[in-house]
Design an enzyme around this catalytic site. Structure first.
Site, short mmCIF file in Angstrom:
data_model
loop_
_atom_site.label_atom_id
_atom_site.label_comp_id
_atom_site.label_asym_id
_atom_site.label_seq_id
_atom_site.Cartn_x
_atom_site.Cartn_y
_atom_site.Cartn_z
N HIS A 181 -6.11 -53.51 15.78
CA HIS A 181 -7.25 -54.32 16.20
C HIS A 181 -6.81 -55.78 16.12
CE1 HIS A 181 -11.41 -55.20 16.98
NE2 HIS A 181 -11.59 -55.84 15.84
N GLU A 229 -12.06 -56.31 24.08
CA GLU A 229 -13.46 -56.59 23.74
C GLU A 229 -13.68 -58.10 23.86
OE1 GLU A 229 -13.93 -55.48 19.68
OE2 GLU A 229 -12.79 -53.61 19.90
N ARG A 258 -4.98 -47.55 15.28
CA ARG A 258 -5.45 -48.54 16.26
C ARG A 258 -5.21 -49.93 15.70
NH1 ARG A 258 -10.72 -51.30 17.39
NH2 ARG A 258 -11.46 -50.28 15.49
N ASN A 276 -7.15 -54.05 21.59
CA ASN A 276 -6.95 -52.81 20.84
C ASN A 276 -5.80 -52.04 21.46
OD1 ASN A 276 -9.40 -52.68 18.94
ND2 ASN A 276 -10.33 -53.17 20.91
N ASP A 328 -23.25 -58.23 19.75
CA ASP A 328 -22.39 -58.27 18.57
C ASP A 328 -22.67 -59.58 17.84
OD1 ASP A 328 -20.52 -57.81 16.66
OD2 ASP A 328 -18.77 -58.08 17.95
N SER A 366 -17.15 -54.44 25.90
CA SER A 366 -15.96 -53.75 25.42
C SER A 366 -15.49 -52.81 26.51
CB SER A 366 -16.27 -52.95 24.14
OG SER A 366 -16.59 -53.81 23.08
N TYR A 412 -23.19 -54.61 24.55
CA TYR A 412 -24.11 -54.66 23.41
C TYR A 412 -24.15 -56.05 22.82
CZ TYR A 412 -20.20 -54.48 20.02
OH TYR A 412 -19.09 -54.73 19.26
N HIS A 424 -11.05 -59.57 21.34
CA HIS A 424 -10.18 -58.69 20.56
C HIS A 424 -9.47 -57.71 21.47
CE1 HIS A 424 -13.00 -59.36 16.84
NE2 HIS A 424 -12.38 -60.45 17.22
N GLU A 436 -21.54 -58.74 24.14
CA GLU A 436 -20.14 -58.33 24.18
C GLU A 436 -19.94 -57.22 25.20
OE1 GLU A 436 -17.08 -55.90 21.33
OE2 GLU A 436 -17.82 -57.81 20.54
#
Length: 496
Positions: free
Chosen positions: A242, A10, A240, A158, A97, A104, A95, A156, A102
């Site tokens: 993060h 992300e 998950r 994941n 953020d 993702s 979207y 970020h 952002e």
């Protein structure tokens, strides 16, 4: 043992309006998302994302934060009315953020695919900038993590890992790796301290913004290990991880090693192969000591009293990986990561500046040092800070990295063709395939979507396709269902 696991990136992009420093970043970020969506006939309105399965206050340590105690920035399961939000045909999410656009990426299974789809996000953002440039002043986007004036925003990662792995073990054995891997995945930054109040250059753009070893927060009191327990998958099988302690990478090698080496260390953690042998005495202090030393010779203290450089710590993890591979075997994707890791660690050990073609922080430093040598600039000179920011400008004619790569001064592992294809084509081996194809072929009937669901409008009402297994519902598994013409037929064929 393999680098293969469900993973994704992300990236929040830095944003400015030329000549208008007072411009509202939230509204401007919304323009980026909505303009791109409108150009491609995608819905970017209220309700486009399905928040029903999101649980951002669940903590991996075995409890949930009370909602009335949470900071508003933590309530990512609540839609912010008026903010643009769209699912793309490649299965990604675009979207707003907080105050940033952002991207993702969709779920992928290999580090190489993660790099490809992260770069696809760069093309998405670049097109949005070009579309908005027709009406001055337009916007400028940067793939970076700080503005040099005290603001920091995230890139970020994941990773899904085995739910049976004790989280305390994850914290114990992953923390030293996160401190050390800066020398490979750092994007570099002019200035020391959150507001660049100290003169100098550091390896990681985010290191000075971390204040805790473990925690649930992501925008304040940032922890080295984030504890959000929100798997977006079967919670009985997966956890998950993060990861919020990382930089936005433009260089393919750095990005590949970020995802690949972390996946391999997670495999060690799952197998309990580290066993606390590399624990640090003071991880937060070590984090800054490593970042503030571009010579890569700073020694950090381990809990047992030993002192090692970040490169030596990474070699120690590499040795454990080698031992584990000797027992369990490898594969092509893993061999690719390890070949680059061995080469880069050798370069860093001998002369960090020799890694300029592979690592962002070194490539940036080489450019900045050239200006310093030519013009006699001190590290506090604002011209160097301007070059720092311009390094990550996503416009090909303006971005310093883009020009370096075009000149053949950066190692490229991806091809322009596969990155361009990834802008519209989802990964074939994860549930992102079904999500992306439904958005492409049945956009008017897609009410909302999330990582683990798609909600469709059907004649009898609403159908919700649940996707708890990320490795299911890929291209082969859904080919017959998606061959149908109507959404009703697709839903029936999928058994939803």
């Amino acid at each position: 043992m393999s680098v293969r696991r469900v993973m994704g990136i992300e990236t929040e992009y830095g944003i400015t309006v030329p000549g208008q420093p007072w411009a509202d970043p939230v509204q401007t970020s919304g323009l980026v998302v909505s303009r791109y969506a409108r150009e491609h006939g995608l819905r970017a309105t209220h309700g486009a994302w399905d928040y029903s399965d999101e649980q951002p206050l669940h903590d991996a340590r075995g409890f949930s934060m009370p909602r009335d105690e949470a900071d508003p920035t933590q309530l990512t399961d609540e839609e912010q009315p008026g903010l643009a939000n769209v699912v793309l045909t490649n299965g990604a999410r675009l979207y707003v953020d907080h105050a940033h656009p952002e991207y993702s990426s969709p779920e992928v299974m290999t580090p190489h695919d993660a790099v490809v789809h992260d770069r696809a996000g760069e093309l998405v953002m670049r097109e949005a900038v070009e579309l908005l440039s027709t009406r001055p002043p337009g916007v400028t986007l940067y793939k970076n993590n700080t503005d040099g004036k005290g603001a920091s925003y995230g890139t970020h990662e994941n990773y899904l890992l085995d739910r049976a792995t004790p989280f305390a073990r994850v914290v114990r054995d992953l923390t030293p790796f996160f401190v050390a891997r800066q020398v490979v995945i750092g994007a570099g930054r002019v200035g020391l301290g959150r507001e660049s109040e100290g003169a100098g250059y550091q390896i990681c753009s985010r290191a000075d913004f971390f204040e805790a070893e473990v925690g649930l927060e992501t925008t304040f009191r940032r922890p080295i290990i984030n504890t959000r327990d929100e798997p977006h998958a079967d919670p009985d099988r997966y956890r998950r991880l993060h990861v919020i302690i990382g930089d936005a990478n433009l260089a393919d090698v750095a990005n590949l090693l970020k995802m690949g080496s972390t996946s391999l260390v997670l495999a060690l953690v799952e197998a309990d192969a580290v066993r606390g042998r590399l624990a640090l005495r003071d991880p937060l202090r070590a984090l800054r000591e490593v970042s503030h030393d571009p010579t890569c010779t700073a020694l950090v203290e381990l809990a047992d009293g030993r002192r090692m450089t970040a490169v030596q710590l990474l070699w120690a993890y590499r040795e454990l990986i080698g031992e584990h591979l000797g027992r369990h075997g490898s594969d092509e994707a893993t061999d690719e990561v390890l070949a680059h890791l061995d080469r880069v660690l050798t370069l860093l050990e001998s002369d960090p500046m020799s890694a300029a073609k592979d690592l962002d922080w070194v490539a940036k430093l080489s450019i900045l040092q050239g200006y310093r040598d030519r013009d006699g600039l001190a590290w506090g000179d604002p011209r160097l800070q301007a070059v720092d920011i311009q390094y990550s400008d996503i416009r090909p004619a303006k971005g310093v990295f883009a020009r370096l790569e075009a000149a053949g001064r950066i190692t490229r592992l991806t091809t322009p063709e596969e990155v361009e294809a990834a802008v519209t084509t989802p990964p074939a081996d994860t549930r992102a395939w079904l999500r992306g194809r439904l958005v492409r072929d049945h956009a008017p009937d897609v009410i909302s979507a999330s990582w683990d669901s798609v909600v469709l409008r059907v004649p009898r009402g609403v159908a919700r396709i649940s996707m708890p297994e990320p490795t299911a519902l890929g291209r082969d598994a859904t080919a017959a269902a998606l061959a149908h013409d109507t959404v009703t037929e697709v839903v029936e064929a999928l058994g939803a």
